[in-house]
Design a protein around this motif. Structure first.
Motif, PDB file in Angstrom:
ATOM      1  N   UNK A   1       4.427  13.889  -1.312  1.00 51.40           N
ATOM      2  CA  UNK A   1       5.348  12.954  -0.686  1.00 51.40           C
ATOM      3  C   UNK A   1       4.762  11.546  -0.767  1.00 51.40           C
ATOM      4  N   UNK A   2       5.574  10.605  -1.203  1.00 51.22           N
ATOM      5  CA  UNK A   2       5.180   9.205  -1.299  1.00 51.22           C
ATOM      6  C   UNK A   2       5.627   8.493  -0.032  1.00 51.22           C
ATOM      7  N   UNK A   3       4.697   7.807   0.643  1.00 53.45           N
ATOM      8  CA  UNK A   3       5.011   7.072   1.863  1.00 53.45           C
ATOM      9  C   UNK A   3       4.601   5.613   1.657  1.00 53.45           C
TER      10      UNK A   3
ATOM     11  N   UNK B   1       0.492  -0.249  11.245  1.00 52.09           N
ATOM     12  CA  UNK B   1       1.298   0.183  10.113  1.00 52.09           C
ATOM     13  C   UNK B   1       2.738  -0.154  10.438  1.00 52.09           C
ATOM     14  N   UNK B   2       3.367  -0.968   9.605  1.00 48.97           N
ATOM     15  CA  UNK B   2       4.735  -1.400   9.824  1.00 48.97           C
ATOM     16  C   UNK B   2       5.704  -0.503   9.064  1.00 48.97           C
ATOM     17  N   UNK B   3       6.842  -0.215   9.656  1.00 49.14           N
ATOM     18  CA  UNK B   3       7.837   0.616   8.977  1.00 49.14           C
ATOM     19  C   UNK B   3       8.550  -0.171   7.886  1.00 49.14           C
ATOM     20  N   UNK B   4       9.269   0.496   6.998  1.00 49.92           N
ATOM     21  CA  UNK B   4      10.041  -0.210   5.972  1.00 49.92           C
ATOM     22  C   UNK B   4      11.081  -1.118   6.629  1.00 49.92           C
TER      23      UNK B   4
ATOM     24  N   UNK C   1       0.848  -1.151   0.000  1.00 53.61           N
ATOM     25  CA  UNK C   1       0.000   0.000   0.000  1.00 53.61           C
ATOM     26  C   UNK C   1       0.908   1.231   0.000  1.00 53.61           C
ATOM     27  N   UNK C   2       0.469   2.251  -0.657  1.00 47.89           N
ATOM     28  CA  UNK C   2       1.229   3.487  -0.748  1.00 47.89           C
ATOM     29  C   UNK C   2       0.304   4.635  -0.368  1.00 47.89           C
ATOM     30  N   UNK C   3       0.819   5.544   0.432  1.00 40.78           N
ATOM     31  CA  UNK C   3       0.056   6.733   0.807  1.00 40.78           C
ATOM     32  C   UNK C   3       0.742   7.950   0.207  1.00 40.78           C
ATOM     33  N   UNK C   4      -0.043   8.865  -0.256  1.00 38.46           N
ATOM     34  CA  UNK C   4       0.475  10.120  -0.794  1.00 38.46           C
ATOM     35  C   UNK C   4       0.024  11.249   0.114  1.00 38.46           C
TER      36      UNK C   4
END
Length: 134
Positions: free
Chosen positions: A17-19, A32-35, A1-4
């Motif tokens: 910003x792409x998260x 929500x897990x970090x990279x 999943x990507x959040x903008x």
């Protein structure tokens, strides 16, 4: 999943910003897990669910060792929980000292869920440490 996330400044300029996000259930709740390359800061708090479960398990272990309860079934009835749940969580009291120290004092997040952590007690201490934090 990507959040903008779009940040608009005065006028017509804006930044987008792409998260990248990974959402997974942890302890029955979405998280929500970090990279994977994210390094947590030193002030990260421990997981309250894991801390509570470890404390409860040690309390139950002391009560059994003191002779207050002869079986896990008696303990489960006294605390009002299912015997299976009590049996599984009681295993947390038998985790390796290094694993317990890192979970409670070291401010390190476990790489496994609370459910999976309950089953690590049957492993050797070195294997517990490797599986819990790697």
């Amino acid at each position: 999943m990507v959040a903008y996330v779009t940040v608009r400044f005065s006028g017509s300029s804006s930044i987008r910003v792409l998260i990248p996000l990974t959402v997974r259930k942890k302890n029955g709740r979405p998280k929500i897990l970090p990279p994977t390359d994210y390094r947590p800061s030193e002030d990260q708090a421990q997981d309250p669910h894991i801390l509570r479960a470890i404390g409860r398990a040690w309390g139950w272990r002391r009560r059994i060792d003191a002779g207050e309860f002869a079986t896990i079934q008696e303990l489960a009835e006294a605390v009002g929980l299912a015997e299976r749940h009590v049996s599984r969580q009681l295993r947390l009291a038998y985790l390796a000292p290094e694993v317990l120290k890192r979970l409670t004092c070291g401010r390190e997040a476990s790489a496994v869920s609370l459910y999976d952590l309950c089953f690590l007690a049957g492993e050797g201490w070195g294997e517990q440490k490797r599986r819990a934090f790697d």
